[in-house]
Design a protein around this motif. Structure first.
Motif, PDB file in Angstrom:
ATOM      1  N   ILE A   2       0.848  -1.200   0.000  1.00  0.00           N
ATOM      2  CA  ILE A   2       0.000   0.000   0.000  1.00  0.00           C
ATOM      3  C   ILE A   2       0.882   1.247   0.000  1.00  0.00           C
ATOM      4  N   SER A   3       0.744   2.089  -1.037  1.00  0.00           N
ATOM      5  CA  SER A   3       1.570   3.301  -1.142  1.00  0.00           C
ATOM      6  C   SER A   3       0.958   4.491  -0.410  1.00  0.00           C
ATOM      7  N   GLY A   4      -0.379   4.554  -0.382  1.00  0.00           N
ATOM      8  CA  GLY A   4      -1.006   5.696   0.289  1.00  0.00           C
ATOM      9  C   GLY A   4      -2.389   5.964  -0.255  1.00  0.00           C
ATOM     10  N   ALA A   5      -2.968   7.092   0.181  1.00  0.00           N
ATOM     11  CA  ALA A   5      -4.318   7.461  -0.256  1.00  0.00           C
ATOM     12  C   ALA A   5      -4.383   8.969  -0.459  1.00  0.00           C
ATOM     13  N   ILE A   6      -5.215   9.385  -1.406  1.00  0.00           N
ATOM     14  CA  ILE A   6      -5.484  10.816  -1.599  1.00  0.00           C
ATOM     15  C   ILE A   6      -6.989  11.005  -1.521  1.00  0.00           C
ATOM     16  N   GLY A   7      -7.416  11.802  -0.566  1.00  0.00           N
ATOM     17  CA  GLY A   7      -8.844  12.039  -0.375  1.00  0.00           C
ATOM     18  C   GLY A   7      -9.063  12.850   0.897  1.00  0.00           C
ATOM     19  N   PRO A   8     -10.334  13.037   1.291  1.00  0.00           N
ATOM     20  CA  PRO A   8     -10.625  13.861   2.477  1.00  0.00           C
ATOM     21  C   PRO A   8     -10.418  13.058   3.766  1.00  0.00           C
ATOM     22  N   CYS A   9      -9.150  12.737   4.091  1.00  0.00           N
ATOM     23  CA  CYS A   9      -8.884  11.869   5.239  1.00  0.00           C
ATOM     24  C   CYS A   9      -7.516  12.182   5.840  1.00  0.00           C
ATOM     25  N   ILE A  10      -7.237  11.527   6.973  1.00  0.00           N
ATOM     26  CA  ILE A  10      -5.955  11.684   7.661  1.00  0.00           C
ATOM     27  C   ILE A  10      -5.437  10.286   7.992  1.00  0.00           C
ATOM     28  N   ALA A  15       7.456   3.358  -1.361  1.00  0.00           N
ATOM     29  CA  ALA A  15       7.138   4.449  -2.300  1.00  0.00           C
ATOM     30  C   ALA A  15       5.819   5.083  -1.860  1.00  0.00           C
ATOM     31  N   GLU A  16       5.930   6.274  -1.256  1.00  0.00           N
ATOM     32  CA  GLU A  16       4.737   6.907  -0.670  1.00  0.00           C
ATOM     33  C   GLU A  16       4.031   7.795  -1.693  1.00  0.00           C
ATOM     34  N   ALA A  66      -8.919   7.911  -3.216  1.00  0.00           N
ATOM     35  CA  ALA A  66      -8.101   7.137  -4.162  1.00  0.00           C
ATOM     36  C   ALA A  66      -6.999   6.447  -3.370  1.00  0.00           C
ATOM     37  N   VAL A  67      -6.895   5.118  -3.502  1.00  0.00           N
ATOM     38  CA  VAL A  67      -5.863   4.363  -2.780  1.00  0.00           C
ATOM     39  C   VAL A  67      -4.863   3.809  -3.805  1.00  0.00           C
ATOM     40  N   PHE A  68      -3.578   3.911  -3.482  1.00  0.00           N
ATOM     41  CA  PHE A  68      -2.515   3.534  -4.429  1.00  0.00           C
ATOM     42  C   PHE A  68      -1.739   2.315  -3.925  1.00  0.00           C
ATOM     43  N   PHE A  69      -1.421   1.421  -4.865  1.00  0.00           N
ATOM     44  CA  PHE A  69      -0.715   0.190  -4.513  1.00  0.00           C
ATOM     45  C   PHE A  69       0.524   0.023  -5.384  1.00  0.00           C
ATOM     46  N   GLU A  70       1.420  -0.814  -4.888  1.00  0.00           N
ATOM     47  CA  GLU A  70       2.616  -1.154  -5.650  1.00  0.00           C
ATOM     48  C   GLU A  70       2.678  -2.682  -5.735  1.00  0.00           C
ATOM     49  N   VAL A  71       2.990  -3.199  -6.922  1.00  0.00           N
ATOM     50  CA  VAL A  71       3.131  -4.657  -7.073  1.00  0.00           C
ATOM     51  C   VAL A  71       4.574  -5.019  -6.747  1.00  0.00           C
ATOM     52  N   THR A  72       4.741  -5.890  -5.765  1.00  0.00           N
ATOM     53  CA  THR A  72       6.113  -6.295  -5.380  1.00  0.00           C
ATOM     54  C   THR A  72       6.170  -7.815  -5.320  1.00  0.00           C
ATOM     55  N   THR A  73       7.363  -8.350  -5.443  1.00  0.00           N
ATOM     56  CA  THR A  73       7.521  -9.803  -5.311  1.00  0.00           C
ATOM     57  C   THR A  73       8.485 -10.085  -4.173  1.00  0.00           C
ATOM     58  N   GLN A  74       8.227 -11.166  -3.464  1.00  0.00           N
ATOM     59  CA  GLN A  74       9.057 -11.520  -2.315  1.00  0.00           C
ATOM     60  C   GLN A  74      10.396 -12.089  -2.785  1.00  0.00           C
ATOM     61  N   GLN A  75      11.492 -11.509  -2.345  1.00  0.00           N
ATOM     62  CA  GLN A  75      12.850 -11.991  -2.647  1.00  0.00           C
ATOM     63  C   GLN A  75      13.007 -12.422  -4.111  1.00  0.00           C
ATOM     64  N   GLY A  76      12.514 -11.598  -5.021  1.00  0.00           N
ATOM     65  CA  GLY A  76      12.707 -11.891  -6.444  1.00  0.00           C
ATOM     66  C   GLY A  76      11.857 -13.039  -6.976  1.00  0.00           C
ATOM     67  N   ALA A  77      10.957 -13.598  -6.160  1.00  0.00           N
ATOM     68  CA  ALA A  77      10.099 -14.691  -6.656  1.00  0.00           C
ATOM     69  C   ALA A  77       9.104 -14.130  -7.664  1.00  0.00           C
TER      70      ALA A  77
END
Length: 482
Positions: A133-141, A153-154, A175-186
């Protein structure tokens, strides 16, 4: 609960001071901010951010109703609304019908007689291990909840898996932002699925505590082999709004306007290189899939919009516009980025037309919806007929009906939208026609048209048109140097 503040002027005392008592010293402008000639801005902004944090800790939403002919310091105070989920409304006078109607709409009720608002909402996001989860943009804290699924990556409000909003309305959108990652290069498991879960809990206006869970699963696609599948699932409207929010966030928090425009351009060129079909160094061969076809023009209008171009807007207005972009739903945000234009004529039924100078014709009435304004524009011939009073004569009943149609259609937006849009009635050559001329694509300007040409009305501007923009985009996308 809600704290409602009605602001009729700028604060000139105390820690939230944005201007001093001397009338010879005006409140800061974008020009002053650029030159860092802002005496009170940093201190006041920090003060209001602290207030907003206190309010969210206690579960209070802060509404800002700012009505004055000059700026009131909304730019410094914006965190009070944007972090708590409160309303931000900007107008000329508390006495105007526009403000009164908008304020009445805050207390609108649903068919059961309950207020259309929710309180003390938290949204928690859970995801499968290939996602971060990278973060969110919207009316929130930030809710300050940390676990292993947080990305380095924020984007927006990051470093957390939950967010809090002290007030929601039916169109509040995050709006919620995500990053696709793989564990230890798998490698990512092909044929498998990635999961997302949104757990939203809030207190309904009736006092009930409600929890709403949304779970989505999507198939993984390998960019090397499954590009057509990835391409087919692209949603250009959602992508345009997400990019608009990211660009507005960057412009607001970190970077200068020029850098943000360059970033928008870079991201668009990268998208075209990845998903376009072309022969290297041949711009004529460039084609985008159908579900990408409108995306470049959304970006063209975003670059020209008041979210990224601060010219002719005060810092308060810019903060207000960006605040609306960050909280409204997809349809409304898209209208803000690229306004809708409808055409009415005696020969044809009402129809949507291109947001282009060629749509401005003497025998047409245009209805433009920019979310903040509803504008009815009468072409030259129709304006002359109206001025001559033909619509009041029995034999010209069809003209009377034509003049009434856009007014009736405009009522839908005027009766349902918050804040109530400004209603503008103008004609070709009228002073208020500038609101239409600054939004249309300038395909005809004083540079490329002989005066009095039949194809639309030229706009006096040096801005590039969408056609030139697309030519450059194609050239850069197919270039082997890129």
């Amino acid at each position: 609960g809600r704290i409602m503040s009605f602001i009729g002027g700028a604060c000139s005392q105390g820690p939230g001071q944005v201007v001093d008592d001397e009338l010879k010293n005006p409140i800061r402008s974008h020009h002053n901010i650029e030159k860092e000639d802002v005496k009170f801005m940093k201190k006041a902004t920090t003060h209001y951010e602290t207030l907003a944090k206190r309010a969210t800790d206690n579960g209070h939403a802060i509404d800002m109703y700012s009505c004055a002919l000059d700026q009131t310091g909304l730019m410094e105070m914006k965190s009070c609304c944007n972090l708590t989920g409160g309303n931000m409304v900007m107008g000329d006078s508390f006495n105007s019908a526009l403000f009164k109607q908008t304020f009445q709409r805050v207390f609108a009720k649903d068919p059961k007689g309950e207020f259309k608002m929710a309180f003390n909402a938290t949204m928690e996001v859970k995801c499968s291990r290939e996602l971060k989860i990278s973060g969110a943009i919207g009316p929130c804290i930030s809710g300050g909840k940390k676990d292993g699924s947080i990305s380095e990556a924020e984007i927006g409000i990051g470093n957390t898996t939950s967010w809090k909003s002290c007030a929601l309305n039916p169109s509040s959108t995050v709006a919620v932002f995500f990053e696709v990652t793989t564990q230890q290069g798998a490698p990512i498991p092909q044929g498998g699925r990635g999961f997302l879960q949104f757990v939203t809990s809030y207190q309904h206006a009736s006092g009930q505590r409600r929890v709403r869970v949304t779970t989505v699963a999507r198939n993984w696609g390998d960019p090397a082999t499954a590009m057509p599948h990835i391409s087919a699932s692209f949603d250009q409207e959602a992508a345009a709004v997400v990019m608009a929010r990211m660009a507005a966030w960057k412009a607001d928090s970190t970077e200068e306007g020029v850098d943000v425009l360059r970033w928008v351009d870079r991201m668009l060129i990268r998208l075209c290189q990845k998903f376009g079909e072309f022969v290297k160094d041949s711009s004529e061969s460039f084609r985008l899939p159908e579900n990408f076809s409108l995306y470049p023009q959304f970006m063209f209008h975003l670059r020209r919009s008041q979210f990224l171009q601060v010219f002719n807007n005060s810092p308060d207005e810019t903060s207000f516009y960006r605040g609306c972009l960050n909280r409204e739903d997809l349809t409304n945000c898209l209208i803000m980025v690229q306004p809708i234009l409808y055409s009415y004529s005696l020969q044809l039924p009402p129809e949507p037309v291109l947001l282009d100078t060629s749509s401005i014709q003497p025998d047409r009435i245009l209805l433009m919806d920019t979310f903040f304004q509803i504008l009815i524009f009468h072409g030259e011939t129709i304006a002359q007929w109206r001025a001559a009073g033909y619509q009041n004569q029995f034999e010209y009943a069809n003209l009377k009906q034509l003049l009434e149609m856009p007014v009736a259609d405009a009522q839908d937006a005027l009766l349902s939208r918050f804040p109530v849009p400004r209603y503008i009635d103008t004609e070709q050559g009228g002073s208020q026609a500038r609101f239409l001329l600054c939004k249309v694509n300038p395909s005809q300007t004083h540079n490329n048209q002989g005066w009095g040409g039949s194809e639309g009305a030229p706009v006096l501007t040096d801005d590039v048109s969408l056609q030139v923009f697309m030519e450059h985009l194609k050239k850069l996308s197919v270039s082997s140097q890129a």
